[in-house]
Design an enzyme around this catalytic site. Structure first.
Site, short mmCIF file in Angstrom:
data_model
loop_
_atom_site.label_atom_id
_atom_site.label_comp_id
_atom_site.label_asym_id
_atom_site.label_seq_id
_atom_site.Cartn_x
_atom_site.Cartn_y
_atom_site.Cartn_z
N ASP A 38 0.85 -1.19 0.00
CA ASP A 38 0.00 0.00 0.00
C ASP A 38 0.89 1.25 0.00
O ASP A 38 1.80 1.35 0.82
CB ASP A 38 -0.88 -0.05 1.26
CG ASP A 38 -1.95 1.01 1.29
OD1 ASP A 38 -2.40 1.43 0.21
OD2 ASP A 38 -2.35 1.42 2.40
N HIS A 39 0.64 2.18 -0.89
CA HIS A 39 1.40 3.44 -0.97
C HIS A 39 2.91 3.22 -0.99
O HIS A 39 3.65 3.81 -0.19
CB HIS A 39 1.03 4.38 0.18
CG HIS A 39 -0.35 4.92 0.06
ND1 HIS A 39 -0.69 5.90 -0.85
CD2 HIS A 39 -1.49 4.59 0.70
CE1 HIS A 39 -1.98 6.14 -0.74
NE2 HIS A 39 -2.49 5.36 0.17
N ASP A 64 3.08 4.68 -5.34
CA ASP A 64 2.44 5.98 -5.18
C ASP A 64 3.41 7.08 -5.58
O ASP A 64 4.23 7.53 -4.80
CB ASP A 64 1.99 6.16 -3.71
CG ASP A 64 1.32 7.49 -3.48
OD1 ASP A 64 1.25 8.31 -4.43
OD2 ASP A 64 0.86 7.74 -2.35
N HIS A 98 -7.37 9.74 4.21
CA HIS A 98 -7.11 8.64 5.13
C HIS A 98 -7.52 9.04 6.54
O HIS A 98 -7.43 10.21 6.91
CB HIS A 98 -5.62 8.30 5.14
CG HIS A 98 -5.13 7.72 3.85
ND1 HIS A 98 -4.12 8.27 3.12
CD2 HIS A 98 -5.53 6.62 3.17
CE1 HIS A 98 -3.90 7.55 2.04
NE2 HIS A 98 -4.75 6.53 2.04
N GLY A 147 -11.36 4.47 2.95
CA GLY A 147 -12.71 3.89 3.07
C GLY A 147 -13.37 4.08 4.43
O GLY A 147 -14.59 4.00 4.55
N ASN A 198 -10.18 0.76 -0.07
CA ASN A 198 -9.21 0.50 0.99
C ASN A 198 -9.77 0.89 2.36
O ASN A 198 -10.26 2.01 2.54
CB ASN A 198 -7.95 1.33 0.77
CG ASN A 198 -7.19 0.92 -0.47
OD1 ASN A 198 -7.63 0.06 -1.22
ND2 ASN A 198 -6.05 1.53 -0.68
P1 13P Z 1 -8.53 4.53 5.99
O1 13P Z 1 -7.48 4.33 7.05
O2 13P Z 1 -9.12 5.90 6.03
O3 13P Z 1 -9.56 3.46 6.01
O4 13P Z 1 -7.78 4.46 4.58
C1 13P Z 1 -7.11 3.27 4.21
C2 13P Z 1 -6.36 3.44 2.94
O5 13P Z 1 -6.75 4.16 2.05
C3 13P Z 1 -5.12 2.68 2.77
O6 13P Z 1 -4.45 3.01 1.61
#
Ligand code: 13P
Length: 287
Positions: free
Chosen positions: A84-85, A105, A177, A209, A229
């Site tokens: 992720d990222h 990213d 986020h 999300g 996510n």
């Molecule tokens: P949240 O922590 O807001 O649910 O976002 C998660 C996210 O986008 C991980 O890349």
């Protein structure tokens, strides 16, 4: 066996639902997400940020843990293990370690540099059957020390990255986020519709999300979002359940201090949150 995210996202896009990416932090988290996916016959993406990778020791340790659980728990639904990222270097480290999917990213670079780096990673990952997510327009909020301002992605730039043939595209549409502030303006659906028009079939990814109202999630899926996510929400429900256990003095009764008991309520809370999201995203029985 881990699979790339490509096929599950194409199916989601065509079936008008979304696959959840749930970020993992440790064994309990991973087991909770995998078991919930299996019980609900849902595809799933395990998200690992670079910070979480460091926390769990190494990317090799993450790959070993996930593969061991898939085998030992007899998980048969499609599971992707996704960075992720990721940074440019992080993406290569995960490709080497055995991840089945990576996000690069490059949203903080100028678009030319984002394109150049994305292109290289796409070529090298695809050669190994690994799916790739790229990002245009940074996602707001703070995640592992990475702070984004919550931009609306530029439509032309989205098309430039989509044209590289990336598997899925994360485009900022006012999402952030972490928890949303009370004065949050909501998702920018006009921008999402424009982006969708310019990128055609490309499955879109919605970050942040946690805390997006259900009706906005459903509308985003109807406009082409195929991956959502979720991270903070599992952390919040895990912490609340653990707090309740300790405040009730249960850790002081019998062997309530045993981590296998102490972490039990938090484990169940993650399962409940993940199931709620799978229901909302429409991925139940789509394995
Ligand atoms: P949240 O922590 O807001 O649910 O976002 C998660 C996210 O986008 C991980 O890349």
């Amino acid at each position: 066996m881990l699979v790339s995210a490509k096929e599950m996202l194409i199916k989601a896009r065509d079936g008008k639902y979304a696959v959840g990416q749930f970020n993992i932090n440790n064994l309990e988290w991973t087991k909770a997400v995998l078991l919930t996916a299996q019980e609900n016959n849902s595809p799933v993406i395990l998200g690992v940020s670079e910070g979480a990778g460091k926390y769990m020791g190494t990317y090799d340790a993450v790959v070993g843990m996930v593969n061991g659980l898939l085998k030992g728990l007899k998980i048969t639904v499609p599971v992707a293990l996704h960075l992720d990222h990721g940074s440019f270097e992080g993406a290569y480290a995960c490709i080497e370690a055995g991840f089945s999917s990576v996000m690069f990213d490059g949203s903080h670079y100028a678009i030319e540099e984002n394109i150049e780096k994305s292109k290289k990673i796409i070529a090298d990952a695809f050669a190994k059957g690994i799916s790739v997510e790229c990002e245009v327009g940074s996602i707001g909020g703070e995640e592992d020390g990475v702070v984004g301002a919550g931009e609306i992605a530029d439509t032309a730039e989205c098309k430039q990255i989509a044209d590289l043939g990336v598997t899925m595209l994360a485009a900022g549409i006012g999402n952030i986020h972490g928890q949303y502030p009370s004065n949050w303006a909501g998702l920018a659906f006009d921008a999402l519709a424009d982006i969708k028009k310019s990128v055609g079939d490309m499955p879109l990814v919605l970050h942040g999300g946690t805390g997006i109202p259900d009706d906005m999630i459903k509308k985003a899926i109807s406009l082409g979002v195929a991956k959502i996510n979720v991270n903070t929400e599992c952390q919040l429900t895990f912490a609340a359940a653990t707090r309740e256990y300790i405040l009730a003095g249960k850790d002081l009764k019998g062997k309530g201090y045993d981590p296998r008991k102490l972490l039990g309520p938090g484990f169940e809370a993650i399962k409940t949150t993940v199931k709620e999201k799978m229901d909302l995203f429409g991925s139940v029985n789509k394995a």
